[in-house]
Design a protein around this motif. Structure first.
Motif, PDB file in Angstrom:
ATOM      1  N   ASP A  34       0.822  -1.209   0.000  1.00 38.75           N
ATOM      2  CA  ASP A  34       0.000   0.000   0.000  1.00 38.75           C
ATOM      3  C   ASP A  34       0.859   1.265   0.000  1.00 38.75           C
ATOM      4  OD1 ASP A  34       0.875  -0.768   2.496  1.00 38.75           O
ATOM      5  OD2 ASP A  34      -0.857   0.000   3.573  1.00 38.75           O
ATOM      6  N   ASN A  35       1.904   1.291   0.833  1.00 37.58           N
ATOM      7  CA  ASN A  35       2.769   2.466   0.884  1.00 37.58           C
ATOM      8  C   ASN A  35       3.582   2.631  -0.399  1.00 37.58           C
ATOM      9  OD1 ASN A  35       2.953   4.078   3.591  1.00 37.58           O
ATOM     10  ND2 ASN A  35       2.585   1.958   4.184  1.00 37.58           N
ATOM     11  N   CYS A  37       2.516   1.963  -3.260  1.00 38.14           N
ATOM     12  CA  CYS A  37       1.600   2.512  -4.254  1.00 38.14           C
ATOM     13  C   CYS A  37       1.303   3.983  -4.000  1.00 38.14           C
ATOM     14  CB  CYS A  37       0.288   1.714  -4.247  1.00 38.14           C
ATOM     15  SG  CYS A  37       0.432   0.023  -4.886  1.00 38.14           S
ATOM     16  N   LEU A 138      -2.429  -1.098  -6.942  1.00 39.97           N
ATOM     17  CA  LEU A 138      -3.038  -2.070  -6.024  1.00 39.97           C
ATOM     18  C   LEU A 138      -3.560  -3.299  -6.765  1.00 39.97           C
ATOM     19  CD1 LEU A 138      -5.089   0.262  -3.623  1.00 39.97           C
ATOM     20  CD2 LEU A 138      -2.947  -0.924  -3.114  1.00 39.97           C
ATOM     21  N   LEU A 166      -7.329  -3.494   3.388  1.00 43.02           N
ATOM     22  CA  LEU A 166      -7.306  -3.386   1.921  1.00 43.02           C
ATOM     23  C   LEU A 166      -8.130  -4.491   1.278  1.00 43.02           C
ATOM     24  CD1 LEU A 166      -3.719  -2.366   0.718  1.00 43.02           C
ATOM     25  CD2 LEU A 166      -5.888  -1.327   0.075  1.00 43.02           C
ATOM     26  N   CYS A 170     -11.354  -3.569  -0.927  1.00 41.51           N
ATOM     27  CA  CYS A 170     -11.113  -3.603  -2.373  1.00 41.51           C
ATOM     28  C   CYS A 170     -11.516  -4.904  -3.054  1.00 41.51           C
ATOM     29  CB  CYS A 170      -9.629  -3.348  -2.665  1.00 41.51           C
ATOM     30  SG  CYS A 170      -8.971  -1.823  -1.960  1.00 41.51           S
ATOM     31  N   TYR A 211     -12.146  -1.785  -6.681  1.00 41.64           N
ATOM     32  CA  TYR A 211     -11.054  -0.816  -6.680  1.00 41.64           C
ATOM     33  C   TYR A 211     -11.542   0.606  -6.941  1.00 41.64           C
ATOM     34  CZ  TYR A 211      -7.693  -4.655  -6.563  1.00 41.64           C
ATOM     35  OH  TYR A 211      -6.962  -5.757  -6.177  1.00 41.64           O
ATOM     36  N   CYS A 216     -12.666   0.892  -0.830  1.00 43.19           N
ATOM     37  CA  CYS A 216     -11.275   0.530  -1.137  1.00 43.19           C
ATOM     38  C   CYS A 216     -10.337   1.650  -0.694  1.00 43.19           C
ATOM     39  CB  CYS A 216     -11.134   0.266  -2.628  1.00 43.19           C
ATOM     40  SG  CYS A 216      -9.504  -0.345  -3.118  1.00 43.19           S
ATOM     41  N   LEU A 220      -7.508   1.369   2.191  1.00 39.93           N
ATOM     42  CA  LEU A 220      -6.131   1.806   2.007  1.00 39.93           C
ATOM     43  C   LEU A 220      -5.701   2.725   3.141  1.00 39.93           C
ATOM     44  CD1 LEU A 220      -3.521   2.180   0.327  1.00 39.93           C
ATOM     45  CD2 LEU A 220      -4.699   4.034  -0.873  1.00 39.93           C
ATOM     46  N   ASN A 223      -5.125   0.804   6.312  1.00 39.51           N
ATOM     47  CA  ASN A 223      -3.830   0.133   6.273  1.00 39.51           C
ATOM     48  C   ASN A 223      -2.700   1.112   6.535  1.00 39.51           C
ATOM     49  OD1 ASN A 223      -4.491  -2.612   5.684  1.00 39.51           O
ATOM     50  ND2 ASN A 223      -2.775  -2.689   4.266  1.00 39.51           N
TER      51      ASN A 223
END
Length: 271
Positions: A34-35, A37, A138, A166, A170, A211, A216, A220, A223
């Motif tokens: 996640d980070n 992205c 993602l 996530l 998502c 998504y 979603c 994110l 997270n």
């Protein structure tokens, strides 16, 4: 004088060691899907850790080889870095102070709402330009495919405690839509498409899923909040330790300068 030099060298060596957890925290963030992205926090943390390392190394050299101008540079620069680190600690705490999961009926996993999170975080994911890039990143991960490998029965999935925010946001539609489970990423026959705009956004296309949903985006942010809070703890501990090291260094530097002045005074008196 030798004692002061050894003290300055030792405390700056400790400061060098303290840069390692900061750099490590930034690298850890960069490896999290996640980070990696979003790319918001890891580089400021890594850069700050590298600067602490460089300045501490300068202080170590200045203290060990008694280079006054290098020690002064260290004291000024380290004070600035401590202030920056304190600001980063407070900033992370402020932007992660809001937001938590909600437990839907007959489910063991949590679901998340975008409006629960801080405005600063929401702005990072609300614009279509930013989200299109994040969404593409993602969707290229295996996080949703992993659910299909782990859960084949509906009740097992509904009782799962280890679904990440996530994955919850998502990889499946919101519970209130009333979709029927086929597998974790394939759902049919919604009961109430109007319950939430995300109900209309859901797609069984494995590259689409949810998504495009606000759930979603909220997953994110949930997270990010969890991971950033862990990093913040590391930064707080490092900050406290750096402040102690800095204060000891200031005292050692002041004592060293006092000894120099006293020595010069004695030399001027007895020669």
């Amino acid at each position: 004088m030798a004692l002061s030099s050894n003290v300055m060298g030792a405390i700056n060596f400790v400061a060098i060691l303290l840069s390692i957890p900061v750099i490590g925290a930034g690298v850890w963030l960069a490896t999290e899907p996640d980070n990696s992205c979003v790319k918001l926090l890891q580089w400021p943390v890594i850069v700050l850790g590298v600067l602490i390392l460089v300045i501490s190394l300068a202080g170590f050299i200045g203290g060990f080889w008694r280079i006054p101008w290098l020690l002064i540079l260290y004291l000024v620069a380290m004070l600035i870095l401590i202030i920056l680190l304190a600001c980063l600690v407070v900033f992370i705490y402020m932007v992660t102070s809001k937001g938590s999961g909600h437990l839907p009926p007959s489910r063991a996993y949590f679901e998340y709402r975008l409006d629960d999170y801080s405005g600063w975080l929401r702005r990072r994911v609300r614009s279509s330009y930013k989200w299109d890039r994040i969404k593409s990143c993602l969707s290229s991960t295996q996080m949703c495919a992993e659910l299909n490998q782990s859960y084949t029965m509906a009740q097992d999935f509904f009782n799962a405690h280890d679904i990440t925010p996530l994955q919850s946001g998502c990889c499946k539609p919101p519970t209130e839509c009333g979709y029927t489970f086929v597998n974790p990423t394939y759902w049919i026959s919604p009961i109430n498409n109007a319950a939430d705009m995300d109900c209309l956004q859901w797609s069984n296309d494995q590259m689409q899923l949810c998504y495009n949903c606000n759930s979603c985006k909220a997953g994110l942010l949930a997270n990010l909040k969890k991971e950033w809070r862990r990093v913040d703890i590391i930064l707080i501990v490092t900050l406290v330790a750096l402040i102690l090291v800095y204060l000891i260094g200031c005292c050692a530097f002041r004592n060293d300068k006092t000894e120099d002045l006293f020595r010069k005074y004695k030399q001027g008196t007895y020669t």
